[in-house]
Motif scaffolding. Structure first.
Motif, short mmCIF file in Angstrom:
data_model
loop_
_atom_site.label_atom_id
_atom_site.label_comp_id
_atom_site.label_asym_id
_atom_site.label_seq_id
_atom_site.Cartn_x
_atom_site.Cartn_y
_atom_site.Cartn_z
N ASP A 62 40.18 -8.78 -33.07
CA ASP A 62 41.31 -9.51 -32.48
C ASP A 62 42.51 -9.49 -33.41
OD1 ASP A 62 39.84 -10.06 -30.24
OD2 ASP A 62 39.38 -12.13 -30.79
N ALA A 63 42.26 -9.76 -34.70
CA ALA A 63 43.37 -9.83 -35.66
C ALA A 63 44.02 -8.46 -35.85
CB ALA A 63 42.85 -10.35 -37.00
N LYS B 204 47.80 -6.34 -33.00
CA LYS B 204 49.01 -5.76 -33.57
C LYS B 204 49.19 -4.31 -33.13
CE LYS B 204 48.78 -8.85 -37.56
NZ LYS B 204 47.82 -9.72 -36.89
N CYS B 205 48.39 -3.90 -32.16
CA CYS B 205 48.48 -2.54 -31.62
C CYS B 205 48.80 -2.60 -30.13
CB CYS B 205 47.17 -1.80 -31.83
SG CYS B 205 46.73 -1.55 -33.58
N GLU B 206 49.28 -1.51 -29.61
CA GLU B 206 49.70 -1.47 -28.21
C GLU B 206 48.52 -1.60 -27.26
OE1 GLU B 206 51.94 2.04 -27.45
OE2 GLU B 206 53.59 1.51 -28.81
N GLY B 207 48.70 -2.40 -26.20
CA GLY B 207 47.76 -2.44 -25.10
C GLY B 207 46.53 -3.31 -25.28
N TYR B 208 46.45 -4.05 -26.40
CA TYR B 208 45.26 -4.87 -26.59
C TYR B 208 45.26 -6.02 -25.58
CZ TYR B 208 41.42 -7.03 -29.22
OH TYR B 208 40.19 -7.53 -29.60
N THR C 250 43.89 -14.46 -23.22
CA THR C 250 43.09 -15.05 -22.14
C THR C 250 42.13 -14.04 -21.50
OG1 THR C 250 44.90 -14.57 -20.61
CG2 THR C 250 44.83 -16.77 -21.60
N ALA C 251 42.34 -12.74 -21.78
CA ALA C 251 41.51 -11.70 -21.15
C ALA C 251 40.58 -11.02 -22.15
CB ALA C 251 42.41 -10.66 -20.50
#
Length: 419
Positions: free
Chosen positions: A89-90, A94-98, A102-103
């Protein structure tokens, strides 16, 4: 059980690059005890490295997460999420599309990582067929034997005994008293030698037949490559972007180290065909035919694999190796340069080759300078057995798998000398 590799490549949000860099550097400074990813609890994981490739303004900054593990990718990803959810998560927020917070279910995260994985175009395993558990058992058996022999030597109880008698005492100790028991796999590491010999004979026969059939095309192709080599030597090379100086600071700190390089493939259809063919053939050779014995005589390589980036415009090489970077690169210059030349002779600014496999890496300074100029920063590197070299592990497996079964005195003496 086969070892596999899994490489996740994601674009980094430009505004989060510095924060991600700090996060990964912090995890890397305490890779075994950090609060984000509990690598040591992932039982199938041999090695993992996280690389930041953000120094080339021609390409967006990317995060590369490579893993070498036992079993299937789905099994590994499940372990990774279980033991590293906080870190994932951490890092990937900080990357695109994560997925949005809530999902972020485990299933959604696994799907995200799987969708951004890139297949290995070629891979090499230094100890094929050996699981993490098997390697750790071999290490533990060798350490227990050494402890036993030290204790027996202190008591002066093995002085004057023959090699067979010392071996029998070791075996009896392992069977009756030792807290560590040898766990010899059904297919031992040494058994790959016979398979490799058979495969090599078959490969030569098949390759010779194909070579004869395709010889006219091969001659045309080789002449075309040589023409390009001569023409390219007259061109002014394009400058490479600067290297992150921290990359050099990460060298030679530990018994095992990590190296990641990215090169740009020359923009020519013959060059693109040649590099893809060479990478595929080298991958087949070491993954399916030779199987063991080092990479072209280099016995410092635990894992290596090649991944195509940007639809083949760039080539990524990821390796986990023993010793210093310069010594490691020098080993390729001395013994395995032709493997590298066949592929990397098609990459920009690589030392000029001759007839595809000549020169190139044979220029020690030129090759080392190219490799170091294209190194990428690796803030995080994990190994399940960080103090062990490939050669030491080969010895450990040899001792564990064959000491009790050895029938000749020379063979017993050879194994005892490995302790």
């Amino acid at each position: 059980m086969a070892q596999n590799t899994f490489t996740i490549v994601t674009r980094i949000n430009p505004n989060d690059l510095d924060a991600l860099d700090r996060l990964l550097s912090g995890i890397g400074h305490d890779v075994e005890k950090n609060e984000y990813v509990r690598f040591v609890e992932i039982a199938s994981l041999h090695m993992a490295g996280i690389v930041i490739a953000a120094g080339d303004p021609r390409f967006p900054p990317i995060l590369i997460f490579e893993s070498n593990f036992d079993g299937t990718a789905d099994e590994y990803l499940a372990e990774l999420v279980t033991h590293g959810r906080a870190g994932l998560d951490a890092i990937y927020s900080k990357c695109e599309g994560y997925p949005a917070e809530t999902a972020r279910t485990d299933a959604a995260i696994m799907a995200y990582l799987r969708e951004r994985s890139l297949p290995a175009a070629a891979c090499f395993v230094g100890l094929p067929g050996q699981t993490v558990a098997s390697i750790r058992n071999a290490i533990a058996v060798r350490e227990e034997i050494n402890r036993f022999l030290d204790a027996e030597t202190a008591k002066n109880s093995i002085r004057g005994l023959s090699a067979f008698e010392i071996r029998d005492r070791i075996v009896a100790h392992l069977e009756r008293e030792s807290p560590v028991k040898p766990e010899i796999p059904p297919i031992t590491f040494s058994s790959y030698r016979r398979v490799a010999q058979r495969n090599t004979i078959l490969a030569w026969l098949l390759g010779g037949a194909i070579g004869i059939i395709l010889s006219p095309l091969l001659v045309i192709w080789i002449l075309a490559v040589r023409y390009l080599e001569l023409r390219e030597q007259k061109m002014v090379p394009q400058p490479d972007p600067p290297v992150d100086e921290r990359t050099y600071a990460m060298e030679d700190l530990f018994t095992q180290n990590h190296l990641a390089t990215i090169g740009i493939v020359k923009d020519n259809p013959i060059r693109r065909f040649t590099i893809r063919t060479a990478v595929a053939l080298v991958g087949i050779m070491f993954q399916r035919i030779l199987l063991r014995g080092g990479f072209g005589g280099v016995f410092t390589l635990h894992f290596a694999h090649v991944v195509w980036l940007d639809e083949g415009r760039r080539i990524l090489l990821l390796t986990g190796y023993d010793g210093s970077a310069l010594e490691y690169l020098g080993n390729f210059t001395d013994t395995a340069g032709y493997y590298l030349n066949s592929a990397y002779g098609n990459v920009r600014n690589y030392p000029p080759c001759k007839w595809l496999i000549g020169r190139g890496a044979a220029s020690a300074n030129g090759f080392a300078n190219w490799a170091r100029q294209h190194m990428q920063y690796t803030p995080l590197f994990y190994s399940a057995y960080p103090q062990e070299t490939v050669l030491n592990l080969m010895n450990d497996l040899d001792i564990r798998d064959h000491l009790a079964a050895a029938k000749s005195e020379p063979e017993v003496e050879r194994l005892l000398k490995l302790l």
